[in-house]
Design an enzyme around this catalytic site. Structure first.
Site, PDB file in Angstrom:
ATOM      1  CG  ASP A  78     -26.235  66.839  43.390  1.00  0.00           C
ATOM      2  OD1 ASP A  78     -25.402  66.109  43.950  1.00  0.00           O
ATOM      3  OD2 ASP A  78     -26.593  67.932  43.845  1.00  0.00           O
ATOM      4  CG  ASP A 128     -22.103  63.793  44.865  1.00  0.00           C
ATOM      5  OD1 ASP A 128     -20.911  63.469  44.749  1.00  0.00           O
ATOM      6  OD2 ASP A 128     -22.516  64.510  45.797  1.00  0.00           O
ATOM      7  CB  SER A 187     -26.430  73.544  43.180  1.00  0.00           C
ATOM      8  OG  SER A 187     -25.302  72.780  42.825  1.00  0.00           O
ATOM      9  CE1 TYR A 194     -26.168  74.485  50.491  1.00  0.00           C
ATOM     10  CE2 TYR A 194     -24.649  72.662  50.148  1.00  0.00           C
ATOM     11  CZ  TYR A 194     -25.660  73.480  49.687  1.00  0.00           C
ATOM     12  OH  TYR A 194     -26.165  73.286  48.416  1.00  0.00           O
ATOM     13  CG  ASP A 251     -21.372  68.069  44.152  1.00  0.00           C
ATOM     14  OD1 ASP A 251     -22.285  68.877  43.945  1.00  0.00           O
ATOM     15  OD2 ASP A 251     -21.264  67.429  45.217  1.00  0.00           O
ATOM     16  CE  LYS A 259     -25.703  76.631  46.193  1.00  0.00           C
ATOM     17  NZ  LYS A 259     -25.415  75.210  46.536  1.00  0.00           N
TER      18      LYS A 259
END
Length: 619
Positions: free
Chosen positions: A103, A155, A90, A225, A101, A216
């Protein structure tokens, strides 16, 4: 970017028309509602993310340098070895919100191994100021380290390239970079490559982003989700939205959202969703191909990544989660239709899920330890295997096994081993729940128990007409196999880790799963004729740290009995399973209209969804 046929995607657009004035009006109100819902982060938080990413990039270079020296490289060669991070998900798509978070992909040269990533780098991160909640899950389908830097959750994946050094200007577009990589590295690289390709394949990036923010938020509010639990993750939702943007290249966000629900409810699953034709490449890497691979034929809702090598982003979808999402598509289409005609507001699309009101019976999966860092790893390992339990439950008489998308973390302070055991089994007394850390300090035998509880809603079919005996649903096998599976984790330690699977009625759900004021007073909740009492339950497969198992039994409040299990094996040849007396309408209690009663959605203006779903068009 356009295809050789003059359009984006694998089929022609359904419509090239511009949106109507009404669709433009509802798009304005949609953006206003998104702002009210708080999906946009502040400029201050945006700057903080940039600072955090800068710190992480520096840490990656230090990590590569440290490993390089340990491998015998000189100081100068170790410094030149580089290391680089790439964002995806995202954040890279430009649709992240407050507190979400980042990614991130860590790319390292060939002499740095995955073992180094989880041993050396994970330890470096733990020792770094401002870095908290570091938890590595090397056994995951895509191995990952979860952490927070200055409160920003990250992450972090890793990919090792067949390069002696990683330059600062490295681009991941070149397919040749995939040479000689194992499948885990290819999967890790795919995240960044896929997001870049998605952005190249949509006709209007701003319309795509506004539409994706809407979907989302809707998916999060409806608790669908979550890739790990068998629903869709961020990239899969992004590809679904991108495909609608391709089919309506001149539409505004309100029109895209409207078509989204209709088209995906009508989609000819398992016909795959593709943003471009699947490419065969020169490298010996696996590409999604249901004609060649039996596992690919089993995918219920295939959404295929556009970057080479194409993969199915939705291999985790189960039969239960597939039908749950289709129901939500149908309900979403009805709400948006009302918004367009002016009889509803966008806020109705974003109302909270009804998961903890929907079923009469639930499974609790409780993972527990006595250490907060160990709990992060253990609970992450258990969560990554919940989907396996869901699939096993689907082979029983359970009509639907509906996993909730997150676990609930708790810390309880216990005075003795008996209280530790009770907490690990989910039996929390009022005295334990009120006790604070300072209440146990200095007391011999006292300890903290860290637990994460996951929930699966069980839809039990109604009794056959004329049946009077309680229905018996045996779920001892799937729960026993699940406990065996999680204990196969190479770092599992029976003395320090607990895993319990047990069933409870909806009336026994703990207060923490509800928002303030959401739960009806328990005395007002409907109770079945059998099962009045304390609301406790018996266990199916308890394995609690360093303790012998007490005998399991049914209580007055539970019209059910799970067979006691010790070390993953049944103590009787024919365990009784779950005995229930469902009503004639089954055990499904939706807070909204039964989806079967909602009319089948149709595209407006004579538009034809078959243009997009035709097997011939996308073969």
């Amino acid at each position: 970017m356009s295809s050789t046929n003059g359009f984006l995607g694998v089929t022609p657009p359904i419509s090239l028309k511009e949106s109507t004035d009404r669709e433009k009006e509802v798009t304005i109100t949609l953006m206003e509602e998104l702002r009210r819902q708080g999906v946009f982060e502040s400029e201050e938080e945006s700057k903080r993310r940039e600072i955090v990413l800068g710190r992480l990039a520096s840490l990656v270079k230090k990590f590569v340098q440290k490993v390089s020296i340990a491998r015998g490289l000189s100081e100068s060669a170790a410094e030149a070895a580089g290391g680089k991070i790439f964002t995806f998900g995202s954040y890279r798509l430009g649709v992240h919100g407050p507190g979400t978070d980042i990614d991130t992909l860590c790319v390292v040269p060939k002499h740095v191994s995955r073992e180094d990533f989880f041993d050396v780098f994970e330890d470096m991160l733990r020792e770094t100021d401002g870095v908290t909640e570091v938890s590595g899950v090397p056994e995951a389908y895509v191995p990952i380290i979860k952490l927070k830097i200055q409160g920003i959750p990250i992450d972090l994946l890793m990919a090792r390239l067949e390069l002696s050094s990683i330059p600062d200007d490295l681009s991941l577009q070149d397919d040749q970079l995939l040479r000689n990589l194992d499948e885990r590295c290819v999967r890790s690289l795919n995240g960044s490559r896929v997001v870049d390709e998605i952005l190249r394949l949509v006709p209007n990036v701003n319309v795509f982003r506004d539409s994706l923010r809407t979907i989302k938020l809707w998916a999060q509010r409806k608790a669908i989700y979550s890739n790990v639990n068998g629903f869709l993750g961020g990239v899969a939702w992004a590809m679904l939205v991108a495909r609608i943007c391709q089919l309506y290249p001149n539409a505004v966000a309100g029109a895209i959202v409207s078509r989204f629900f209709i088209i995906y409810y009508q989609w000819s699953w398992p016909q795959p969703v593709l943003l471009k034709q699947i490419e065969e490449g020169p490298l010996p890497v696996r590409v999604w191909n249901p004609k060649l691979y039996p596992a690919d034929r089993s995918h219920r809702m295939p959404i295929i990544t556009p970057a080479y090598p194409s993969m199915c982003a939705t291999h985790n979808v189960t039969d239960s989660t597939f039908h749950i999402m289709r129901e939500e598509f149908k309900k979403g289409s009805e709400i948006v239709e009302k918004v367009v005609v002016g009889s509803a507001d966008w806020s109705e699309l974003f109302t909270k899920h009804d998961f903890f009101h929907r079923y009469r019976y639930y499974l609790q999966v409780i993972a527990s330890t006595g250490d907060p860092d160990l709990q992060l790893k253990w609970s992450g390992t258990v969560e990554s295997r919940i989907r396996q339990l869901v699939m096993k439950l689907e082979y029983t008489e359970v009509e639907r096994a509906h996993p909730f998308i997150k676990g609930f973390d708790q810390v309880h302070y216990c005075l003795n081993a008996e209280e530790v055991r009770a907490v690990a089994q989910g039996d929390i007394s009022e005295a334990i729940s009120k006790r604070k850390k300072e209440d146990i300090e200095g007391k011999e035998g006292a300890s903290a128990v860290y637990s994460t509880t996951f929930y699966i809603g069980l839809l039990i079919p109604p009794k056959p007409a004329g049946a009077t005996a309680p229905r018996r649903v045996d779920i001892s096998y799937p729960t026993t196999e699940f406990t065996k599976l999680v204990k196969m984790w190479e770092k599992y330690d029976e003395a320090t880790m607990g895993i319990v699977v047990r069933h409870i009625k909806s009336t026994a759900l703990p207060d923490y799963v509800f928002d303030a004021g959401e739960r009806q007073p328990r005395s007002a909740q409907k109770r079945s004729k059998a099962g009045k009492g304390t609301g406790k339950s018996s266990n199916t497969s308890p394995d609690v740290p360093n303790k012998k198992r007490r005998s399991s039994h049914a209580t007055d409040s539970m019209p059910a009995q799970f067979q006691p299990v010790q070390n993953g094996t049944s103590s009787e040849a024919h365990p009784p399973g779950l005995e229930i007396t469902p009503s004639s309408t089954g055990a499904y209690n939706p807070a909204v209209n039964d989806p079967s009663q909602i009319k089948s959605p149709q595209l407006p203006f004579g538009e034809n969804v078959a243009v997009a779903t035709s097997a011939a068009a996308i073969s």
